[in-house]
Motif scaffolding. Structure first.
Motif, PDB file in Angstrom:
ATOM      1  N   GLU A 177      28.307  63.435 -29.587  1.00 35.99           N
ATOM      2  CA  GLU A 177      28.801  62.006 -30.039  1.00 35.99           C
ATOM      3  C   GLU A 177      29.651  62.348 -31.227  1.00 35.99           C
ATOM      4  OE1 GLU A 177      28.668  59.173 -29.264  1.00 35.99           O
ATOM      5  OE2 GLU A 177      26.777  58.358 -28.782  1.00 35.99           O
ATOM      6  N   ASP A 178      30.867  61.833 -31.393  1.00 35.31           N
ATOM      7  CA  ASP A 178      32.060  62.112 -32.119  1.00 35.31           C
ATOM      8  C   ASP A 178      32.079  60.697 -33.175  1.00 35.31           C
ATOM      9  OD1 ASP A 178      32.528  64.742 -31.650  1.00 35.31           O
ATOM     10  OD2 ASP A 178      34.009  64.042 -30.075  1.00 35.31           O
ATOM     11  N   ARG A 179      32.188  60.744 -34.512  1.00 33.53           N
ATOM     12  CA  ARG A 179      32.380  59.859 -35.374  1.00 33.53           C
ATOM     13  C   ARG A 179      33.233  60.150 -36.471  1.00 33.53           C
ATOM     14  NH1 ARG A 179      30.046  57.912 -31.484  1.00 33.53           N
ATOM     15  NH2 ARG A 179      28.236  56.214 -31.439  1.00 33.53           N
ATOM     16  N   LEU A 297      27.138  54.622 -23.469  1.00 30.50           N
ATOM     17  CA  LEU A 297      27.716  55.828 -23.261  1.00 30.50           C
ATOM     18  C   LEU A 297      27.740  56.615 -24.491  1.00 30.50           C
ATOM     19  CD1 LEU A 297      30.405  54.533 -20.679  1.00 30.50           C
ATOM     20  CD2 LEU A 297      28.106  55.283 -20.102  1.00 30.50           C
ATOM     21  N   ILE A 298      27.744  58.139 -24.042  1.00 29.73           N
ATOM     22  CA  ILE A 298      27.879  59.010 -25.278  1.00 29.73           C
ATOM     23  C   ILE A 298      29.230  59.677 -24.914  1.00 29.73           C
ATOM     24  CG2 ILE A 298      25.343  59.276 -26.042  1.00 29.73           C
ATOM     25  CD1 ILE A 298      25.736  61.923 -24.662  1.00 29.73           C
ATOM     26  N   ASN A 299      29.634  60.414 -25.747  1.00 25.00           N
ATOM     27  CA  ASN A 299      31.081  60.934 -25.743  1.00 25.00           C
ATOM     28  C   ASN A 299      31.190  62.275 -24.412  1.00 25.00           C
ATOM     29  OD1 ASN A 299      31.417  60.536 -28.901  1.00 25.00           O
ATOM     30  ND2 ASN A 299      33.127  60.022 -27.629  1.00 25.00           N
ATOM     31  N   ASN A 355      38.561  59.648 -20.778  1.00 25.57           N
ATOM     32  CA  ASN A 355      37.744  59.681 -21.791  1.00 25.57           C
ATOM     33  C   ASN A 355      36.844  60.986 -22.043  1.00 25.57           C
ATOM     34  OD1 ASN A 355      38.128  56.917 -22.894  1.00 25.57           O
ATOM     35  ND2 ASN A 355      36.694  56.165 -20.948  1.00 25.57           N
ATOM     36  N   ASP A 356      37.724  62.091 -21.606  1.00 27.94           N
ATOM     37  CA  ASP A 356      37.169  63.414 -21.555  1.00 27.94           C
ATOM     38  C   ASP A 356      37.458  64.073 -22.965  1.00 27.94           C
ATOM     39  OD1 ASP A 356      36.381  65.949 -20.878  1.00 27.94           O
ATOM     40  OD2 ASP A 356      38.193  66.479 -19.968  1.00 27.94           O
ATOM     41  N   ILE A 357      36.463  64.892 -23.430  1.00 31.21           N
ATOM     42  CA  ILE A 357      36.522  65.444 -24.755  1.00 31.21           C
ATOM     43  C   ILE A 357      37.363  66.578 -24.948  1.00 31.21           C
ATOM     44  CG2 ILE A 357      34.296  64.574 -25.609  1.00 31.21           C
ATOM     45  CD1 ILE A 357      33.477  67.306 -25.665  1.00 31.21           C
TER      46      ILE A 357
END
Length: 869
Positions: A177-179, A297-299, A355-357
């Motif tokens: 998860e990115d914040r 959803l999570i990243n 939405n791919d990291i």
């Protein structure tokens, strides 16, 4: 035995066998090989039998079977090649100008080829640093959107733990998860992005630590930082044990201890981090965070699988989780299936995963193709140059060739000598090309795109590539001159009846190819430059200048800033929003007329359209504080066209089974760079408590003063938080740099092409003059002026230019038009102006080259010309 004679053995291995193997062994071997071939056809397959046949013949090439292996000619002896080397050096020194031109032209082409090798090596090594790359997979899901499946890189929150518990094949899982946070150390305070993840992250991904231990990620109070962040906050000091503060929002923060610093990341990676903290800190950062919520959803979710062959078995068992997720969400957000993408090739698939990291390498792979074509064209230009100039240089060695043939040298010996000399020359070109590649082409490209390919001379593949490119270039550029020069007979040379260089259609053909190639490359430079100028002036569909924005943590912060900025008379309009153009938005699934679309959604206030200069095409904008407008949407024209609404005002669409009325249509605008197509977009009225952006429109000419005021007021109101705003036109600043770099690269390529073409033309004109020096001397003695000589000399080149450009111009136009259309979603209207300018440049090159050479003739003493041998 009857054989199918339509299925014959391949011919080329048989020819090799007959050419190399001694006659006394040939018949028996050939018969045995044929029988084995037909047996393999019946036992295996025709294709495989052909492959085995060729391989077995190659294995037979042993010294005992080969013809005259012990009587090989003395040509391969070291002393002869030593003599050739000395001869080559003398030949280079005798004609320093020609040698310099040849070496310089070849070195540029080789330098570009070395750069292409370095770039291809960098792209192909993307993400290959990870030791577990073949066992680590990104979990993705596919969802139906208007009849097609779209792949998403996000996953439901509970999925990771359930996978670990339910599948013994899964050795570990990792959530990401990115914040955005505010990172503070002493008096240094910046907005940063932190990655919440599980301790297994540093096991799955190979990121060695410069300081500290990877296991410290299991500690909830530890933070691992990148080397770049370490230098930013701590300089060159070892920061292990330092205390830092992470503020997750205006009211929530936590102190962490630095427990690790990652070593500098290689450039060839698509996943990295600035700050890593334990995933369980999410419960502190977001009070009420529910890790069992299937709707959220999570990243990213990564899994490590013991045996890669188990992936299909796991995918087949994902139905349970599909049902859990689909039961929890609205049917519009239902998923069709889960899939697993291996880390080793994730970068190749990222372009197609929403939405791919990770970062996509697709454009880099396409660039390899373009650059390889350019390098091949440059190499062709340089080889054509060498051919033309090598022939004119060899005119001075005709008597040497005659003498060598008189004392017994065969044509093959002469050919080998000239090829050896060419290899020597190409070796010097290789050394200079390597220097140019390492000091100019590679650093120049890296500097424009601000990255490092990690090129090193210690690369073992490079030292296979360099001899290969040297030998290929030497043979490609030297084989025709060697064959051409060695064919002259001794008697013809000694009689002086060789009309050397007067009529040589092959060299003119080579020049014609050069002109076509140069026309293509010059056209590309002109048209990419024109396109860059066009895109720099293209409208974004809203007012990017005279407006700016700032992110705010909550409604209270927005209201404070709004109050103070409204007092500035230069401020024309202020608006609040949850999302902002070019910064962020969310996704929504919209139903209409039985179809389901995924659209970009912006939540904004009623003033947003005026503040950002979005043009209303039909209907109206939102009404401030209107309860009814909470059930309305404004759409862009693309959306209206997509759902085939001729008159969209008053029509309804559904979002999560709730009907929303369309009250307005805005002109299409760009929420992404011009590389991306405009997509369907909707606007909804934002709830005030959700405001996260403040946007301002100011009087033209007052931008700097108002922006400085905004920064000053922010510092006064929020002294502990760095200013998080910018000019709106800076949102896509990197895009303009990138398209400018495209133009610059093609301009450099075009300049080199013009330079190499000029050298080739110079060589051909010089050949012509060298072969007709007596003719021109006689003409001068008879009173011919410089104009007459220019006319005689230039006529054949004018014809050649006309033919070459009649071919090159339309080919250039078609190729570059195709290239621009494939590279840019939006581009300038393509016309013939680029090709016209390229043709004019080439005509100028022709005129200048012929003029410089004919001036030499005009000053030349005709008496000396008549005495010339």
């Amino acid at each position: 035995m009857e054989h199918d004679h339509e299925k014959l053995p391949p011919e080329w291995p048989l020819r090799c066998l007959r050419f190399f193997v001694k006659n006394e062994f040939l018949e028996e071997i050939e018969g045995d090989m044929e029988e084995m071939f037909y047996e393999n056809v019946e036992r295996l397959s025709y294709v495989r039998a052909r492959r085995i046949y060729a391989w077995d013949i190659l294995r037979l090439m042993r010294p005992v079977l080969l013809k005259n292996i012990n009587q090989a000619p003395a040509i391969d002896q070291l002393d002869m090649f030593s003599n050739y080397f000395k001869t080559s050096i003398r030949a280079l020194m005798k004609t320093p100008m020609s040698s310099l031109i040849n070496i310089f032209g070849l070195s540029i082409a080789i330098g570009i080829s070395i750069f292409v090798y370095a770039f291809a090596h960098w792209v192909n090594s993307t993400d290959q640093i990870h030791l577990q790359k073949n066992n680590v997979f990104l979990v993705t899901f596919l969802a139906n959107r208007d009849g097609s499946l779209q792949q998403h890189g996000q996953t439901p929150r509970p999925l990771a733990e359930m996978l670990k518990n339910d599948f013994t094949q899964v050795s570990s899982v990792c959530r990401v998860e990115d914040r955005n946070v505010v990172f503070k150390y002493d008096d240094k305070v910046f907005h940063e992005r932190v990655r919440f993840t599980d301790p297994s992250f540093l096991d799955m991904f190979t990121f060695p630590l410069k300081w500290g231990t990877p296991g410290s990620l299991a500690d909830l109070n530890s933070v691992i930082i990148s080397e770049e962040m370490s230098i930013k906050y701590f300089g060159d000091e070892n920061p292990i044990g330092r205390d830092v503060l992470l503020r997750f929002d205006e009211h929530v923060g936590k102190a962490f201890k630095v427990s690790g610093v990652a070593a500098r990341f290689p450039e060839a990676r698509t996943i990295s981090f600035d700050f890593l903290i334990n995933f369980d800190n999410m419960f502190i950062a977001e009070p009420g965070y529910n890790s069992n919520d299937w709707k959220a959803l999570i990243n990213a979710t990564f899994v490590s699988i013991n045996t890669t062959s188990d992936v299909k078995r796991i995918e087949a068992g994902m139905g349970k989780y599909k049902a859990l997720q689909n039961d929890a969400v609205h049917e519009d957000w239902a998923i069709s299936e889960f899939s697993f993408e291996p880390l080793a090739t994730l970068h190749q698939r990222s372009q197609y995963i929403q939405n791919d990291i990770s970062r996509s390498s697709t454009s880099d792979s396409q660039s390899i193709v373009y650059l390889t074509i350019v390098a091949s064209l440059m190499l062709a230009l340089a080889c054509f140059n060498y051919i033309n100039i090598a022939i004119v240089s060899a005119a001075k060695r005709l008597k040497e060739i005659a003498v060598r043939k008189t004392i017994g040298a065969t044509r093959r010996i002469v050919i080998v000598q000239f090829l050896t000399e060419n290899i020597v020359l190409t070796f010097f070109a290789l050394v200079l090309g390597l220097f140019l590649g390492v000091t100019f082409f590679i650093p120049g490209f890296e500097g424009m795109w601000h990255f490092n390919m990690g090129f090193t001379l210690g690369d073992s593949g490079l030292w296979i590539y360099l001899p290969s490119i040297m030998l290929f270039t030497a043979l490609a550029s030297g084989i025709y001159p060697a064959l051409y020069i060695s064919k002259f007979e001794v008697i013809t040379i000694l009689k002086g009846s060789v009309e050397f260089g007067k009529k040589n259609p092959v060299t003119k053909l080579f020049l014609g190819f050069q002109l076509v190639i140069a026309c293509i490359l010059i056209t590309s430079a002109v048209m990419f430059t024109q396109n860059t100028a066009y895109l720099s002036k293209r409208s974004w569909g809203y007012t990017a200048n005279a407006s700016f924005y700032a992110e705010v943590p909550d409604l209270a912060s927005y209201e404070k800033l709004n109050d103070v900025m409204l007092r500035d008379p230069q401020v024309l309009s202020i608006s609040g929003s949850t999302h902002h153009l070019g910064k962020n938005n969310t996704k929504a699934v919209v139903r209409s007329l039985g179809r389901r679309f995924e659209v970009d959604e912006f939540s904004v206030d009623a003033n947003y359209f005026e503040t950002m200069g979005l043009q209303l095409q039909q209907g109206r904008v939102f009404t401030e504080n209107s309860a009814n407008d909470k059930m309305t949407v404004i759409v862009n024209q693309f959306f209206a066209n997509t759902i085939s609404f001729d008159s969209p005002i008053g029509k309804s669409v559904e979002i999560d089974s709730i009907a929303f009325e369309i009250v307005g249509v805005v002109t299409d605008f760009h929420n992404n760079s011009f590389f991306n197509n405009v997509g369907p977009t909707i606007f909804r009225l934002a709830a005030k408590e959700d405001y996260r952006f403040i946007s301002l429109k100011v009087r033209p000419g007052s931008e700097r003063d108002v922006f400085a005021t905004l920064q000053s007021k922010w510092a006064h109101l929020f002294p502990d938080t760095p200013f998080p705003g910018a000019y709106q036109e800076e949102v896509w600043g990197n895009y303009y740099d990138e398209i400018g770099n495209h133009a610059t690269v093609w301009q450099v390529i075009a300049f080199i092409a013009v330079l190499l073409t000029t050298l080739g033309l110079y060589g051909l004109v010089t050949i012509n003059i060298a072969g007709r020096i007596k003719e021109f001397s006689i003409r001068k003695l008879l009173g011919a002026g410089i104009g007459n000589i220019i006319g005689i000399l230039s006529f054949q080149y004018i014809v050649l230019f006309v033919v070459a450009l009649l071919i090159g111009a339309p080919v250039s136009y078609a190729l570059i038009k195709l290239l621009i259309e494939s590279a840019y979603s939006y581009h300038m209207p393509i016309d013939v102006s680029g090709v016209t300018l390229a043709v004019l440049i080439l005509m100028a090159v022709l005129g200048a080259t012929i003029w410089t050479q004919t001036r030499k003739i005009s000053k030349f003493n005709p008496v000396k010309g008549l005495k010339a041998d």
